[in-house]
Design a protein around this motif. Structure first.
Motif, PDB file in Angstrom:
ATOM      1  N   LEU A 117       0.828  -1.200   0.000  1.00  0.00           N
ATOM      2  CA  LEU A 117       0.000   0.000   0.000  1.00  0.00           C
ATOM      3  C   LEU A 117       0.864   1.252   0.000  1.00  0.00           C
ATOM      4  O   LEU A 117       1.869   1.331   0.725  1.00  0.00           O
ATOM      5  CB  LEU A 117      -0.912   0.008   1.222  1.00  0.00           C
ATOM      6  CG  LEU A 117      -1.961   1.128   1.305  1.00  0.00           C
ATOM      7  CD1 LEU A 117      -2.986   0.985   0.186  1.00  0.00           C
ATOM      8  CD2 LEU A 117      -2.644   1.109   2.672  1.00  0.00           C
ATOM      9  N   GLY A 118       0.463   2.214  -0.804  1.00  0.00           N
ATOM     10  CA  GLY A 118       1.192   3.470  -0.851  1.00  0.00           C
ATOM     11  C   GLY A 118       0.330   4.575  -1.435  1.00  0.00           C
ATOM     12  O   GLY A 118      -0.873   4.413  -1.658  1.00  0.00           O
ATOM     13  N   PHE A 119       0.956   5.720  -1.689  1.00  0.00           N
ATOM     14  CA  PHE A 119       0.262   6.893  -2.211  1.00  0.00           C
ATOM     15  C   PHE A 119       0.834   7.345  -3.536  1.00  0.00           C
ATOM     16  O   PHE A 119       2.057   7.365  -3.723  1.00  0.00           O
ATOM     17  CB  PHE A 119       0.389   8.067  -1.230  1.00  0.00           C
ATOM     18  CG  PHE A 119      -0.446   7.947   0.009  1.00  0.00           C
ATOM     19  CD1 PHE A 119      -1.771   8.343   0.008  1.00  0.00           C
ATOM     20  CD2 PHE A 119       0.109   7.441   1.180  1.00  0.00           C
ATOM     21  CE1 PHE A 119      -2.532   8.247   1.159  1.00  0.00           C
ATOM     22  CE2 PHE A 119      -0.647   7.348   2.329  1.00  0.00           C
ATOM     23  CZ  PHE A 119      -1.981   7.747   2.316  1.00  0.00           C
ATOM     24  N   ARG A 120      -0.041   7.709  -4.460  1.00  0.00           N
ATOM     25  CA  ARG A 120       0.326   8.554  -5.582  1.00  0.00           C
ATOM     26  C   ARG A 120       0.217   9.986  -5.078  1.00  0.00           C
ATOM     27  O   ARG A 120      -0.806  10.399  -4.564  1.00  0.00           O
ATOM     28  CB  ARG A 120      -0.614   8.324  -6.758  1.00  0.00           C
ATOM     29  CG  ARG A 120      -0.497   9.335  -7.903  1.00  0.00           C
ATOM     30  CD  ARG A 120      -1.684   9.151  -8.842  1.00  0.00           C
ATOM     31  NE  ARG A 120      -1.732  10.079  -9.948  1.00  0.00           N
ATOM     32  CZ  ARG A 120      -2.387  11.255  -9.935  1.00  0.00           C
ATOM     33  NH1 ARG A 120      -2.992  11.655  -8.831  1.00  0.00           N
ATOM     34  NH2 ARG A 120      -2.405  12.016 -11.007  1.00  0.00           N
ATOM     35  N   VAL A 121       1.285  10.762  -5.228  1.00  0.00           N
ATOM     36  CA  VAL A 121       1.334  12.114  -4.668  1.00  0.00           C
ATOM     37  C   VAL A 121       1.390  13.136  -5.800  1.00  0.00           C
ATOM     38  O   VAL A 121       2.330  13.138  -6.598  1.00  0.00           O
ATOM     39  CB  VAL A 121       2.555  12.302  -3.747  1.00  0.00           C
ATOM     40  CG1 VAL A 121       2.534  13.693  -3.122  1.00  0.00           C
ATOM     41  CG2 VAL A 121       2.593  11.229  -2.664  1.00  0.00           C
ATOM     42  N   ALA A 122       0.355  13.976  -5.887  1.00  0.00           N
ATOM     43  CA  ALA A 122       0.337  15.082  -6.850  1.00  0.00           C
ATOM     44  C   ALA A 122       0.406  16.396  -6.072  1.00  0.00           C
ATOM     45  O   ALA A 122      -0.224  16.539  -5.018  1.00  0.00           O
ATOM     46  CB  ALA A 122      -0.919  15.039  -7.711  1.00  0.00           C
ATOM     47  N   VAL A 123       1.163  17.348  -6.591  1.00  0.00           N
ATOM     48  CA  VAL A 123       1.383  18.625  -5.900  1.00  0.00           C
ATOM     49  C   VAL A 123       1.140  19.767  -6.892  1.00  0.00           C
ATOM     50  O   VAL A 123       1.511  19.675  -8.061  1.00  0.00           O
ATOM     51  CB  VAL A 123       2.814  18.713  -5.331  1.00  0.00           C
ATOM     52  CG1 VAL A 123       3.062  20.074  -4.687  1.00  0.00           C
ATOM     53  CG2 VAL A 123       3.057  17.601  -4.324  1.00  0.00           C
ATOM     54  N   GLY A 124       0.514  20.835  -6.397  1.00  0.00           N
ATOM     55  CA  GLY A 124       0.405  22.040  -7.210  1.00  0.00           C
ATOM     56  C   GLY A 124      -0.902  22.213  -7.936  1.00  0.00           C
ATOM     57  O   GLY A 124      -0.970  22.975  -8.893  1.00  0.00           O
ATOM     58  N   GLY A 125      -1.956  21.528  -7.492  1.00  0.00           N
ATOM     59  CA  GLY A 125      -3.267  21.773  -8.086  1.00  0.00           C
ATOM     60  C   GLY A 125      -3.933  22.967  -7.433  1.00  0.00           C
ATOM     61  O   GLY A 125      -3.602  23.357  -6.316  1.00  0.00           O
ATOM     62  N   GLY A 126      -4.880  23.551  -8.139  1.00  0.00           N
ATOM     63  CA  GLY A 126      -5.617  24.673  -7.566  1.00  0.00           C
ATOM     64  C   GLY A 126      -6.388  25.417  -8.634  1.00  0.00           C
ATOM     65  O   GLY A 126      -6.082  25.325  -9.823  1.00  0.00           O
ATOM     66  N   MET A 127      -7.368  26.175  -8.203  1.00  0.00           N
ATOM     67  CA  MET A 127      -8.205  26.917  -9.144  1.00  0.00           C
ATOM     68  C   MET A 127      -7.826  28.396  -9.094  1.00  0.00           C
ATOM     69  O   MET A 127      -6.675  28.757  -9.279  1.00  0.00           O
ATOM     70  CB  MET A 127      -9.676  26.651  -8.845  1.00  0.00           C
ATOM     71  CG  MET A 127     -10.026  25.180  -9.055  1.00  0.00           C
ATOM     72  SD  MET A 127     -11.793  24.867  -9.098  1.00  0.00           S
ATOM     73  CE  MET A 127     -11.777  23.078  -9.184  1.00  0.00           C
ATOM     74  N   GLY A 128      -8.778  29.281  -8.873  1.00  0.00           N
ATOM     75  CA  GLY A 128      -8.458  30.694  -8.785  1.00  0.00           C
ATOM     76  C   GLY A 128      -8.058  31.303 -10.118  1.00  0.00           C
ATOM     77  O   GLY A 128      -8.485  30.879 -11.185  1.00  0.00           O
ATOM     78  N   ARG A 129      -7.198  32.316 -10.054  1.00  0.00           N
ATOM     79  CA  ARG A 129      -6.817  33.075 -11.249  1.00  0.00           C
ATOM     80  C   ARG A 129      -6.061  32.225 -12.259  1.00  0.00           C
ATOM     81  O   ARG A 129      -6.141  32.466 -13.462  1.00  0.00           O
ATOM     82  CB  ARG A 129      -5.959  34.275 -10.843  1.00  0.00           C
ATOM     83  CG  ARG A 129      -6.720  35.292 -10.025  1.00  0.00           C
ATOM     84  CD  ARG A 129      -5.821  36.394  -9.482  1.00  0.00           C
ATOM     85  NE  ARG A 129      -6.607  37.277  -8.647  1.00  0.00           N
ATOM     86  CZ  ARG A 129      -7.247  38.348  -9.091  1.00  0.00           C
ATOM     87  NH1 ARG A 129      -7.191  38.664 -10.376  1.00  0.00           N
ATOM     88  NH2 ARG A 129      -7.950  39.106  -8.273  1.00  0.00           N
ATOM     89  N   THR A 130      -5.276  31.292 -11.761  1.00  0.00           N
ATOM     90  CA  THR A 130      -4.516  30.425 -12.668  1.00  0.00           C
ATOM     91  C   THR A 130      -4.839  28.978 -12.363  1.00  0.00           C
ATOM     92  O   THR A 130      -4.161  28.363 -11.549  1.00  0.00           O
ATOM     93  CB  THR A 130      -3.010  30.636 -12.496  1.00  0.00           C
ATOM     94  OG1 THR A 130      -2.732  31.353 -11.313  1.00  0.00           O
ATOM     95  CG2 THR A 130      -2.380  31.283 -13.644  1.00  0.00           C
ATOM     96  N   PRO A 131      -5.865  28.414 -13.003  1.00  0.00           N
ATOM     97  CA  PRO A 131      -6.241  27.027 -12.704  1.00  0.00           C
ATOM     98  C   PRO A 131      -5.188  26.045 -13.191  1.00  0.00           C
ATOM     99  O   PRO A 131      -4.720  26.134 -14.328  1.00  0.00           O
ATOM    100  CB  PRO A 131      -7.553  26.853 -13.472  1.00  0.00           C
ATOM    101  CG  PRO A 131      -7.496  27.866 -14.566  1.00  0.00           C
ATOM    102  CD  PRO A 131      -6.740  29.027 -14.014  1.00  0.00           C
ATOM    103  N   MET A 132      -4.786  25.145 -12.311  1.00  0.00           N
ATOM    104  CA  MET A 132      -3.803  24.120 -12.653  1.00  0.00           C
ATOM    105  C   MET A 132      -4.177  22.823 -11.947  1.00  0.00           C
ATOM    106  O   MET A 132      -4.685  22.852 -10.819  1.00  0.00           O
ATOM    107  CB  MET A 132      -2.393  24.523 -12.196  1.00  0.00           C
ATOM    108  CG  MET A 132      -1.867  25.817 -12.771  1.00  0.00           C
ATOM    109  SD  MET A 132      -0.235  26.190 -12.098  1.00  0.00           S
ATOM    110  CE  MET A 132      -0.027  27.890 -12.631  1.00  0.00           C
ATOM    111  N   THR A 133      -3.907  21.720 -12.603  1.00  0.00           N
ATOM    112  CA  THR A 133      -4.048  20.430 -11.936  1.00  0.00           C
ATOM    113  C   THR A 133      -2.682  19.987 -11.436  1.00  0.00           C
ATOM    114  O   THR A 133      -1.646  20.423 -11.943  1.00  0.00           O
ATOM    115  CB  THR A 133      -4.636  19.377 -12.888  1.00  0.00           C
ATOM    116  OG1 THR A 133      -3.836  19.311 -14.076  1.00  0.00           O
ATOM    117  CG2 THR A 133      -6.059  19.753 -13.268  1.00  0.00           C
ATOM    118  N   GLY A 134      -2.681  19.138 -10.429  1.00  0.00           N
ATOM    119  CA  GLY A 134      -1.446  18.767  -9.761  1.00  0.00           C
ATOM    120  C   GLY A 134      -0.469  18.016 -10.658  1.00  0.00           C
ATOM    121  O   GLY A 134      -0.864  17.299 -11.580  1.00  0.00           O
TER     122      GLY A 134
END
Length: 595
Positions: free
Chosen positions: A220-237
């Motif tokens: 068991l483990g994690f897939r780790v995504a960083v840097g997602g967010g909406m607002g003025r500059t929408p980005m996925t992790g």
């Protein structure tokens, strides 16, 4: 559900007592407004357009019936502004076309918190004491810290679940609360976790999105995504680790946040989120995190590694409740009457298809209560409705309910044989609309009716669309469509991730709305998480219902009906946005000619 220890209870009560002292010092002039502001924010108290707003933390969305009843009491007894404040607020809103601002209710948010919009600050300490009495608070629901950690509302009960994320969310909640490294970040920081194959927690839209999975040898483990967010500059992790052993997750988050703390922008709040740093630095950021993680593990000995015993201790709070068995030897199997009931009651059959989901226990079901109806903003719940949900949870769901990412409420422990009785009771309370995942099951923020940051109102637009699309046969024909509405670019209504997104903008002091198409939050049916694209210029509030109708009519004309009928998002991906854009602009032109 997680049960607070005596330490937890004492901590929350002492925090409420501290806040009472701070409030009294501010009221007597011993604390200035500037000194008091960060103290109230650290307890979830904002000041919005007309009055204070309290945000109550609901970790991973879980609420007991006792907590629901307390939220109902707070709504009933405290969510009422001073008379002059309310008069001025209603007068201001009448000029914008809103005739009534509701009181005595709570609002479910997209991150599964609960908000109140009218509680006077003079009564704030009394409210915090009441919340503490049922193990609730507003800690870290505001400020530049790690906020309330959210989960899939079906955590622990979904058939597609690989592992229950709630124990990890609880361990992280305890670890991040008041952690010095996380208390003064460049900007707010949000974490979401899912343990299922379908991402119902929209993890890729978070600063850190975690997905539990197993590797080729079953670990068991994690897939780790960083840097997602909406607002003025929408980005996925951005995926930093495809597989991280579960016991290392907090060491790795420490590395992620340390690097963010070191290099994140503090000179411009619009560029301070971690997504900006990840985009600007790219591989350099990833390398820095890897090096920081190496030092934490190798040089510091991995101080935040999760011991197996600790995971087991916390997991013991999340075992299934003791439910009485409904099936004895020789008796009918669970749900034996369901077919006959559904055939005799077409509305019940529709509700079963739309609002009831399979459970990992074949004798149980997961039921969604819809909080989307006419004359009530999406996610709003009156004091009476909160009491009703508490009663439904006690009678049908082992005393537990959950707030969802889509601003509804889930009952996770409903026996198959109780579905008809639950439906009848929910119908009486107007909580049984069979519209889950359909157009009117929309997400919307409070918008300009309440929020000081908003450029435009969300609620009147949501109500106009809900009024136009009341025919459930028409909604079923349109199929699953995610419609999300935000009153400003901060995107609290998650318009970026809607198949259809509506964003309120200010143009020459007037309310206008941009429409986006093709967004997705990451659920399997919608494909990978991605922001929608703006079609055409902005539209007036009066034009929006006709524009949305034109878009949907275009979908009906273009969809492939052979075999399994295409959904809206599938048709949009196949033909592209241009036909929809043309239809929207034609609808505007027709309305201008008519006027």
């Amino acid at each position: 559900m997680y049960q607070y220890t005596e330490f937890d209870k004492s901590f929350v009560r002492s925090r409420a007592a501290q806040f009472r002292d701070q409030l009294e010092r501010w009221q007597t002039g011993k604390l200035s407004e500037d000194d008091f502001r960060p103290l109230r924010l650290q307890n979830g108290w904002y000041v919005q357009r007309h009055a204070p707003m309290l945000r109550v933390a609901v970790p991973y969305g879980e609420l007991s019936s006792a907590q629901l009843r307390m939220l109902a009491r707070i709504a009933r007894e405290f969510d009422e502004p001073e008379a002059e404040v309310y008069r001025l607020a209603c007068e201001a809103q009448r000029k914008l076309g809103t005739s009534h601002l509701p009181t005595h209710y709570a609002h479910f948010t997209t991150r599964t918190n609960v908000q109140f919009n009218w509680i006077p600050l003079s009564k704030a300490a009394d409210v915090m004491d009441l919340l503490a009495s049922v193990d609730m608070h507003g800690i870290q629901t505001s400020g530049n810290c790690i906020r309330n950690i959210s989960c899939d509302e079906r955590a622990g009960v979904a058939p597609d679940e690989i592992a229950d994320p709630r124990p990890f969310a609880e361990i992280m909640r305890q670890w991040t609360t008041l952690h010095p490294e996380f208390a003064f970040l460049p900007r707010k920081f949000k974490i979401a976790i899912t343990g299922a194959t379908e991402d119902r927690a929209a993890t890729d839209w978070h600063d850190v999105g975690l997905r539990l999975l197993r590797n080729d040898v079953g670990e068991l483990g994690f897939r780790v995504a960083v840097g997602g967010g909406m607002g003025r500059t929408p980005m996925t992790g951005v995926v930093l680790r495809e597989f991280l052993p579960w016991h290392q997750i907090m060491n790795y988050i420490e590395a992620v946040v340390r690097v963010y703390n070191r290099y994140g922008r503090r000179d411009n709040k619009y560029k301070a989120r971690i997504k900006i740093l990840v985009k600007a630095e790219g591989q350099r950021y990833i390398d820095e995190v890897d090096e920081e993680f190496r030092q934490i593990v190798e040089l510091d000995g991995g101080p935040h590694s999760i011991p197996q015993a600790e995971l087991e201790r916390v997991s013991a709070s999340f075992v299934p409740p003791a439910l009485s068995s409904r099936t004895r030897c020789g008796e009918a199997r669970p749900g034996a009457d369901l077919h006959a009931q559904s055939q005799a009651h077409p509305r019940f059959r529709r509700w079963l298809q739309r609002n009831v989901a399979l459970h990992k226990d074949p004798a149980l079901r997961i039921v969604t209560l819809s909080f989307k109806r006419l004359l009530q903003a999406p996610g709003d719940a009156t004091a009476g409705q909160l009491d009703i949900v508490a009663g439904l949870a006690e009678r049908f769901s082992a005393g537990e309910a959950r707030v969802t990412h889509t601003q509804n409420v889930v009952l996770p422990w409903v026996h198959v044989d109780d579905l008809f009785a639950l439906w009848e009771t929910a119908c009486d309370a107007d909580l049984a609309s069979a519209n889950v995942h359909l157009l009117t099951d929309m997400i919307a923020c409070p918008g300009g009716d309440f929020c000081a940051l908003a450029n435009a109102r969300s609620i009147p637009v949501a109500q106009a669309l809900a009024e136009r699309y009341q025919d459930l046969d028409e909604l079923d024909d349109l199929g699953e469509i995610d419609l999300h509405i935000s009153g400003c670019i901060n995107s609290c209504g998650h318009h970026h991730s809607g198949h259809i997104g509506i964003l309120g903008v200010d143009k020459d002091g007037r309310e206008w709305y941009q429409v986006t198409l093709g967004g997705a939050d990451g659920k399997n049916a919608s494909g990978a998480a991605q922001p929608g694209k703006v079609i055409g210029p902005s539209f007036s509030a009066q034009e929006i219902p006709d524009v949305i109708e034109a878009i949907l009519s275009t979908y009906r004309d273009l969809r492939n009906s052979g075999g399994a009928r295409e959904t809206f998002i599938q048709t949009l991906k196949r033909v592209g946005p241009e036909p929809f854009k043309a239809a929207a602009n034609e609808a505007r032109w027709k309305m201008e000619v008519t006027l």
